[in-house]
Design a protein around this motif. Sequence first.
Motif, PDB file in Angstrom:
ATOM      1  N   MET A 144       0.802  -1.214   0.000  1.00 41.97           N
ATOM      2  CA  MET A 144       0.000   0.000   0.000  1.00 41.97           C
ATOM      3  C   MET A 144       0.842   1.274   0.000  1.00 41.97           C
ATOM      4  SD  MET A 144      -1.283   0.346   3.969  1.00 41.97           S
ATOM      5  CE  MET A 144      -1.614   2.079   3.756  1.00 41.97           C
ATOM      6  N   PHE A 145       2.114   1.180   0.415  1.00 37.58           N
ATOM      7  CA  PHE A 145       2.939   2.375   0.525  1.00 37.58           C
ATOM      8  C   PHE A 145       3.534   2.826  -0.806  1.00 37.58           C
ATOM      9  CE2 PHE A 145       2.974   0.519   4.770  1.00 37.58           C
ATOM     10  CZ  PHE A 145       2.701   1.625   5.556  1.00 37.58           C
ATOM     11  N   ALA A 146       3.443   2.008  -1.846  1.00 38.11           N
ATOM     12  CA  ALA A 146       4.078   2.352  -3.121  1.00 38.11           C
ATOM     13  C   ALA A 146       3.673   3.727  -3.653  1.00 38.11           C
ATOM     14  CB  ALA A 146       3.792   1.261  -4.158  1.00 38.11           C
ATOM     15  N   PRO A 147       2.400   4.108  -3.651  1.00 29.39           N
ATOM     16  CA  PRO A 147       2.051   5.441  -4.144  1.00 29.39           C
ATOM     17  C   PRO A 147       2.226   6.551  -3.112  1.00 29.39           C
ATOM     18  CG  PRO A 147       0.058   4.268  -3.575  1.00 29.39           C
ATOM     19  CD  PRO A 147       1.192   3.307  -3.348  1.00 29.39           C
ATOM     20  N   LEU A 148       2.658   6.204  -1.901  1.00 29.77           N
ATOM     21  CA  LEU A 148       2.704   7.184  -0.813  1.00 29.77           C
ATOM     22  C   LEU A 148       4.107   7.702  -0.525  1.00 29.77           C
ATOM     23  CD1 LEU A 148       0.342   5.371   1.749  1.00 29.77           C
ATOM     24  CD2 LEU A 148      -0.283   6.996  -0.053  1.00 29.77           C
ATOM     25  N   TYR A 149       5.134   7.188  -1.204  1.00 28.18           N
ATOM     26  CA  TYR A 149       6.512   7.530  -0.848  1.00 28.18           C
ATOM     27  C   TYR A 149       6.795   9.029  -0.925  1.00 28.18           C
ATOM     28  CZ  TYR A 149       7.786   2.579  -0.883  1.00 28.18           C
ATOM     29  OH  TYR A 149       7.875   1.241  -0.610  1.00 28.18           O
ATOM     30  N   LEU A 150       6.335   9.679  -1.975  1.00 27.28           N
ATOM     31  CA  LEU A 150       6.613  11.111  -2.117  1.00 27.28           C
ATOM     32  C   LEU A 150       5.867  11.920  -1.063  1.00 27.28           C
ATOM     33  CD1 LEU A 150       6.634  11.536  -6.009  1.00 27.28           C
ATOM     34  CD2 LEU A 150       8.537  11.120  -4.451  1.00 27.28           C
ATOM     35  N   LEU A 151       4.638  11.522  -0.753  1.00 28.37           N
ATOM     36  CA  LEU A 151       3.910  12.185   0.320  1.00 28.37           C
ATOM     37  C   LEU A 151       4.618  11.988   1.660  1.00 28.37           C
ATOM     38  CD1 LEU A 151       0.148  11.362  -0.425  1.00 28.37           C
ATOM     39  CD2 LEU A 151       1.263  13.590  -0.571  1.00 28.37           C
ATOM     40  N   MET A 152       5.091  10.789   1.900  1.00 27.83           N
ATOM     41  CA  MET A 152       5.805  10.511   3.144  1.00 27.83           C
ATOM     42  C   MET A 152       7.078  11.341   3.229  1.00 27.83           C
ATOM     43  SD  MET A 152       5.246   6.366   3.165  1.00 27.83           S
ATOM     44  CE  MET A 152       6.124   6.040   4.698  1.00 27.83           C
ATOM     45  N   ARG A 153       7.801  11.457   2.123  1.00 25.91           N
ATOM     46  CA  ARG A 153       9.020  12.279   2.104  1.00 25.91           C
ATOM     47  C   ARG A 153       8.714  13.723   2.499  1.00 25.91           C
ATOM     48  NH1 ARG A 153      10.954  14.000  -3.653  1.00 25.91           N
ATOM     49  NH2 ARG A 153       8.996  15.144  -3.292  1.00 25.91           N
ATOM     50  N   ASP A 154       7.669  14.277   1.887  1.00 23.59           N
ATOM     51  CA  ASP A 154       7.343  15.680   2.123  1.00 23.59           C
ATOM     52  C   ASP A 154       6.754  15.912   3.507  1.00 23.59           C
ATOM     53  OD1 ASP A 154       8.215  16.117  -0.460  1.00 23.59           O
ATOM     54  OD2 ASP A 154       6.192  16.055  -1.319  1.00 23.59           O
ATOM     55  N   GLU A 155       5.841  15.052   3.938  1.00 23.30           N
ATOM     56  CA  GLU A 155       5.122  15.303   5.182  1.00 23.30           C
ATOM     57  C   GLU A 155       5.920  14.879   6.419  1.00 23.30           C
ATOM     58  OE1 GLU A 155       1.303  13.492   4.620  1.00 23.30           O
ATOM     59  OE2 GLU A 155       0.687  14.966   3.126  1.00 23.30           O
ATOM     60  N   LEU A 156       6.891  13.972   6.223  1.00 20.13           N
ATOM     61  CA  LEU A 156       7.761  13.594   7.334  1.00 20.13           C
ATOM     62  C   LEU A 156       9.061  14.398   7.342  1.00 20.13           C
ATOM     63  CD1 LEU A 156       7.364   9.696   7.246  1.00 20.13           C
ATOM     64  CD2 LEU A 156       6.530  11.236   9.038  1.00 20.13           C
ATOM     65  N   GLY A 157       9.285  15.202   6.292  1.00 24.01           N
ATOM     66  CA  GLY A 157      10.508  15.989   6.200  1.00 24.01           C
ATOM     67  C   GLY A 157      11.743  15.134   5.988  1.00 24.01           C
ATOM     68  N   LEU A 158      11.630  14.064   5.219  1.00 29.44           N
ATOM     69  CA  LEU A 158      12.743  13.158   4.977  1.00 29.44           C
ATOM     70  C   LEU A 158      13.699  13.739   3.943  1.00 29.44           C
ATOM     71  CD1 LEU A 158      10.723   9.813   4.839  1.00 29.44           C
ATOM     72  CD2 LEU A 158      11.916  10.803   6.804  1.00 29.44           C
ATOM     73  N   MET A 197       1.302   3.079  12.465  1.00 30.87           N
ATOM     74  CA  MET A 197       2.068   3.950  11.582  1.00 30.87           C
ATOM     75  C   MET A 197       1.245   5.168  11.163  1.00 30.87           C
ATOM     76  SD  MET A 197       4.022   1.043   9.266  1.00 30.87           S
ATOM     77  CE  MET A 197       5.267   2.103   8.538  1.00 30.87           C
ATOM     78  N   GLY A 198      -0.068   5.015  11.187  1.00 34.84           N
ATOM     79  CA  GLY A 198      -0.929   6.139  10.846  1.00 34.84           C
ATOM     80  C   GLY A 198      -1.092   7.138  11.970  1.00 34.84           C
ATOM     81  N   LEU A 199      -0.499   6.862  13.131  1.00 28.18           N
ATOM     82  CA  LEU A 199      -0.677   7.741  14.284  1.00 28.18           C
ATOM     83  C   LEU A 199       0.605   8.414  14.738  1.00 28.18           C
ATOM     84  CD1 LEU A 199      -3.066   5.521  16.460  1.00 28.18           C
ATOM     85  CD2 LEU A 199      -3.696   7.413  14.952  1.00 28.18           C
ATOM     86  N   THR A 200       1.721   8.165  14.055  1.00 22.05           N
ATOM     87  CA  THR A 200       2.982   8.737  14.504  1.00 22.05           C
ATOM     88  C   THR A 200       3.757   9.325  13.332  1.00 22.05           C
ATOM     89  OG1 THR A 200       5.074   8.268  15.651  1.00 22.05           O
ATOM     90  CG2 THR A 200       4.209   6.533  14.245  1.00 22.05           C
ATOM     91  N   ASP A 201       4.527  10.357  13.618  1.00 21.74           N
ATOM     92  CA  ASP A 201       5.441  10.917  12.624  1.00 21.74           C
ATOM     93  C   ASP A 201       6.900  10.764  13.072  1.00 21.74           C
ATOM     94  OD1 ASP A 201       5.497  12.686  14.690  1.00 21.74           O
ATOM     95  OD2 ASP A 201       4.911  14.461  13.532  1.00 21.74           O
ATOM     96  N   SER A 202       7.114   9.914  14.075  1.00 19.39           N
ATOM     97  CA  SER A 202       8.469   9.619  14.550  1.00 19.39           C
ATOM     98  C   SER A 202       9.083   8.537  13.668  1.00 19.39           C
ATOM     99  CB  SER A 202       8.428   9.151  16.008  1.00 19.39           C
ATOM    100  OG  SER A 202       9.668   8.594  16.392  1.00 19.39           O
ATOM    101  N   TYR A 203      10.169   8.854  12.977  1.00 25.60           N
ATOM    102  CA  TYR A 203      10.753   7.876  12.054  1.00 25.60           C
ATOM    103  C   TYR A 203      11.262   6.625  12.778  1.00 25.60           C
ATOM    104  CZ  TYR A 203      13.244   5.988   8.064  1.00 25.60           C
ATOM    105  OH  TYR A 203      13.685   5.160   7.044  1.00 25.60           O
ATOM    106  N   PRO A 204      11.984   6.750  13.902  1.00 27.43           N
ATOM    107  CA  PRO A 204      12.404   5.527  14.615  1.00 27.43           C
ATOM    108  C   PRO A 204      11.226   4.640  14.997  1.00 27.43           C
ATOM    109  CG  PRO A 204      13.624   7.412  15.440  1.00 27.43           C
ATOM    110  CD  PRO A 204      12.552   7.959  14.550  1.00 27.43           C
ATOM    111  N   LEU A 205      10.118   5.258  15.396  1.00 23.07           N
ATOM    112  CA  LEU A 205       8.939   4.460  15.748  1.00 23.07           C
ATOM    113  C   LEU A 205       8.337   3.817  14.506  1.00 23.07           C
ATOM    114  CD1 LEU A 205       6.996   3.448  17.852  1.00 23.07           C
ATOM    115  CD2 LEU A 205       5.742   5.613  17.704  1.00 23.07           C
ATOM    116  N   LEU A 206       8.376   4.491  13.378  1.00 22.89           N
ATOM    117  CA  LEU A 206       7.895   3.901  12.128  1.00 22.89           C
ATOM    118  C   LEU A 206       8.726   2.675  11.754  1.00 22.89           C
ATOM    119  CD1 LEU A 206       7.195   7.117  10.025  1.00 22.89           C
ATOM    120  CD2 LEU A 206       5.489   5.512  10.885  1.00 22.89           C
ATOM    121  N   VAL A 207      10.034   2.760  11.967  1.00 21.06           N
ATOM    122  CA  VAL A 207      10.899   1.606  11.690  1.00 21.06           C
ATOM    123  C   VAL A 207      10.534   0.444  12.609  1.00 21.06           C
ATOM    124  CG1 VAL A 207      13.267   0.747  11.745  1.00 21.06           C
ATOM    125  CG2 VAL A 207      12.803   3.022  10.825  1.00 21.06           C
ATOM    126  N   ALA A 208      10.320   0.735  13.888  1.00 15.92           N
ATOM    127  CA  ALA A 208       9.948  -0.322  14.840  1.00 15.92           C
ATOM    128  C   ALA A 208       8.619  -0.955  14.458  1.00 15.92           C
ATOM    129  CB  ALA A 208       9.882   0.259  16.253  1.00 15.92           C
TER     130      ALA A 208
END
Length: 259
Positions: free
Chosen positions: A30-44, A95-106
């Motif tokens: 499901m994340f395939a179309p979301l990568y660019l949004l994730m980059r922008d909204e998470l500040g990656l 994952m839909g409730l956090t913007d912490s990258y370390p927590l997303l990895v966990a």
Amino acid sequence: MGIRNEPASSHFTLVLLGVLHAFTHGLMTMFAPLYLLMRDELGLSGVWPAAALVTVYGVVYFGMSYPAGMLADRFSRKLLLAIGLAGNALAIFGMGLTDSYPLLVALAVCAGMFGTLFHPSANSLVSALYPKAPGMAMGLLGAGAGVGFFAGPQFAGWRAETSFLAWSLPESIGHISNWQRPCIELGIAGLVAALLFYVLAKDAPRLKPANAAPMHMSRKLFRQVLAVAVALLPRDFAWGGMIVLTSVYLQKAHGMGPK
């Protein structure tokens, strides 16, 4: 045909297994179309940290398959399947409730650990439900994966960009980004599907010890299985890469949105 001679409860369980199969692969892709949004909204710093989350998910998912198979040999496959989807869906929901990258990895690690329970348990259960026609039953089970590969990214991209039935959490809880909305919704749907499966699905008795296959493979058979697994690695790497690259390319080079 052998598959037609089995009771209706087996057919119903096979349908439910197909639904679980769809969720298992839908949550992964499901994340395939979301990568660019994730980059922008998470500040990656780029697309790769977002894609790395799914890489972590996949490494754990595939790497834990052997222990998952051992569990399927020893415990209720119906219970393992329900736990697997529930845990996978709960991690995606988180994952839909956090913007912490370390927590997303966990959470990606957790999703992979629970997601890997599906195939060993489902394959074993289908073979037990359809002992006279396991091949055809496996083929029907595999159709669920196709639904998941299609519906997961389609739904995620659509929900991330559409305002239809838009919703938000109370300010006291936090802000929900566009890419997180489908995570929460698919996570809830997966939890419901896991509960329904556990309540409605049929389990199958195990073979008696005298007729059961050996619990441990011989070294020769293990080497053969390992060789087949290595030979299939490029296939799985290719389909994963094509899904990601196609999505990123169409959005960056042609200006298409996630939907």
